[in-house]
Design an enzyme around this catalytic site. Structure first.
Site, PDB file in Angstrom:
ATOM      1  N   CYS A 103      43.308  32.458  32.833  1.00 36.74           N
ATOM      2  CA  CYS A 103      44.074  33.650  33.256  1.00 36.74           C
ATOM      3  C   CYS A 103      45.098  33.339  34.332  1.00 36.74           C
ATOM      4  CB  CYS A 103      43.149  34.712  33.846  1.00 36.74           C
ATOM      5  SG  CYS A 103      41.552  34.820  33.100  1.00 36.74           S
TER       6      CYS A 103
ATOM      7  N   HIS B 267      37.992  39.397  26.936  1.00 37.31           N
ATOM      8  CA  HIS B 267      39.152  38.848  26.242  1.00 37.31           C
ATOM      9  C   HIS B 267      38.656  37.767  25.278  1.00 37.31           C
ATOM     10  CE1 HIS B 267      42.152  39.898  29.689  1.00 37.31           C
ATOM     11  NE2 HIS B 267      42.536  40.558  28.616  1.00 37.31           N
TER      12      HIS B 267
HETATM   13  C1  CIR Z   1      41.904  42.520  34.573  1.00 39.06           C
HETATM   14  O1  CIR Z   1      40.962  43.310  34.455  1.00 39.06           O
HETATM   15  O2  CIR Z   1      42.908  42.607  33.881  1.00 39.06           O
HETATM   16  C2  CIR Z   1      41.800  41.399  35.600  1.00 39.06           C
HETATM   17  N1  CIR Z   1      40.953  41.820  36.658  1.00 39.06           N
HETATM   18  C3  CIR Z   1      41.267  40.143  34.969  1.00 39.06           C
HETATM   19  C4  CIR Z   1      42.176  39.556  33.944  1.00 39.06           C
HETATM   20  C5  CIR Z   1      41.649  38.293  33.374  1.00 39.06           C
HETATM   21  N2  CIR Z   1      42.578  37.718  32.487  1.00 39.06           N
HETATM   22  C6  CIR Z   1      42.278  36.957  31.460  1.00 39.06           C
HETATM   23  O3  CIR Z   1      41.106  36.778  31.129  1.00 39.06           O
HETATM   24  N3  CIR Z   1      43.273  36.443  30.758  1.00 39.06           N
END
Ligand code: CIR
Length: 267
Positions: free
Chosen positions: A262, A175
């Site tokens: 996140c 991201h």
């Molecule tokens: C995913 O793959 O969507 C989750 N395991 C991790 C999301 C992390 N979110 C973020 O960096 N905003």
């Protein structure tokens, strides 16, 4: 929680009054991941989440804690479901099909705070983790989760509300905010492909060394920068630049590609 102050305190930054988090559920350990750091330990994740909530309170925010939902193992990563400003909200359209239903879950919470709500619509996809706000300017990453169409929809919404927006195609990062954070005072924390990225050359930079890359995902919440524990060089640089830090262990979230940003929506 380890808190560290420096003599020169950070100047006033955008004030967040509220934060929203969601508890990890029993299926959390089955969340999506690209890392090979092993399976998260749920009990430890819950303790780390408790400490995260305490830190957000310590920073002066009112924390709304949403109950877990085992149908969505990754739903503790609430940041991906919305983009929030002081005056309006945008409900995203998460790019991973396993996560898309999380937006139905977050909507009532968002509606309890915001009257003006926009939506990213298919075929556009967008994860909140790809959105970085620097004062009145938003940077929108194009990633495996956020596509061009989703990015353009968001840009249009933001520009219609008087903000500027730049679309930034990512090369390697998962991201956008995996590799960059804005911590106030025109200062960014950057790693990897963002260290020399032309879109970010006008800011003061705190450069994260390659071995501490994960620490680029830190968050400013009012008077503090919350940093992940175990990345001493980055923390020292942030302190030396005049910011106060709170250190939190995020090891179990890291195993699922998650970090400090996140885990909350901040507004
Ligand atoms: C995913 O793959 O969507 C989750 N395991 C991790 C999301 C992390 N979110 C973020 O960096 N905003």
């Amino acid at each position: 929680m380890l808190r560290e102050s420096t003599a020169k305190s950070a100047q006033a930054a955008k004030m967040f009054h509220n934060t929203i988090v969601k508890r990890p559920g029993s299926t959390f350990i089955n969340g999506l991941t690209t890392s090979d750091l092993g399976t998260p330990i749920l009990e430890k994740a819950l303790e780390q989440h408790d400490a995260y909530i305490e830190a957000l309170k310590e920073c002066g925010t009112e924390v709304t804690v949403l109950q877990s939902n085992d149908q969505f193992p990754d739903s503790t990563f609430v940041e991906d479901t919305a983009v929030l400003t002081a005056d309006f909200a945008i409900i995203s359209n998460p790019g991973a099909k396993e996560r898309n239903g999380e937006i139905r879950e977050i909507e009532p919470a968002i509606k309890s705070f915001f009257d003006k709500i926009y939506y990213i619509k298919a075929p556009g996809t967008l994860d909140g983790g790809d959105i970085l706000q620097i004062e009145d300017h938003f940077y929108i990453g194009i990633s495996a989760r956020t596509n061009q169409e989703g990015a353009e929809q968001l840009k249009q919404i933001l520009e219609s509300q008087g903000y500027n927006a730049t679309i930034v195609p990512l090369q390697k990062f998962f991201h956008l905010k995996t590799g960059i954070a804005y911590i106030g005072n025109q200062t960014i924390v950057v790693a990897g492909e963002f260290v020399d990225h032309p879109d970010f050359n006008s800011y003061q930079k705190i450069i994260v060394p390659p071995e501490e890359e994960y620490a680029a995902n830190c968050i400013r919440v009012n008077d503090y920068i919350i940093v992940p524990s175990g990345y001493p060089q980055t923390k020292q640089k942030i302190n030396e630049a005049g910011f106060q830090t709170i250190e939190l262990d995020t090891s179990e979230f890291r195993k699922l590609d998650g970090g400090l940003s996140c885990l909350s929506l901040r507004f």
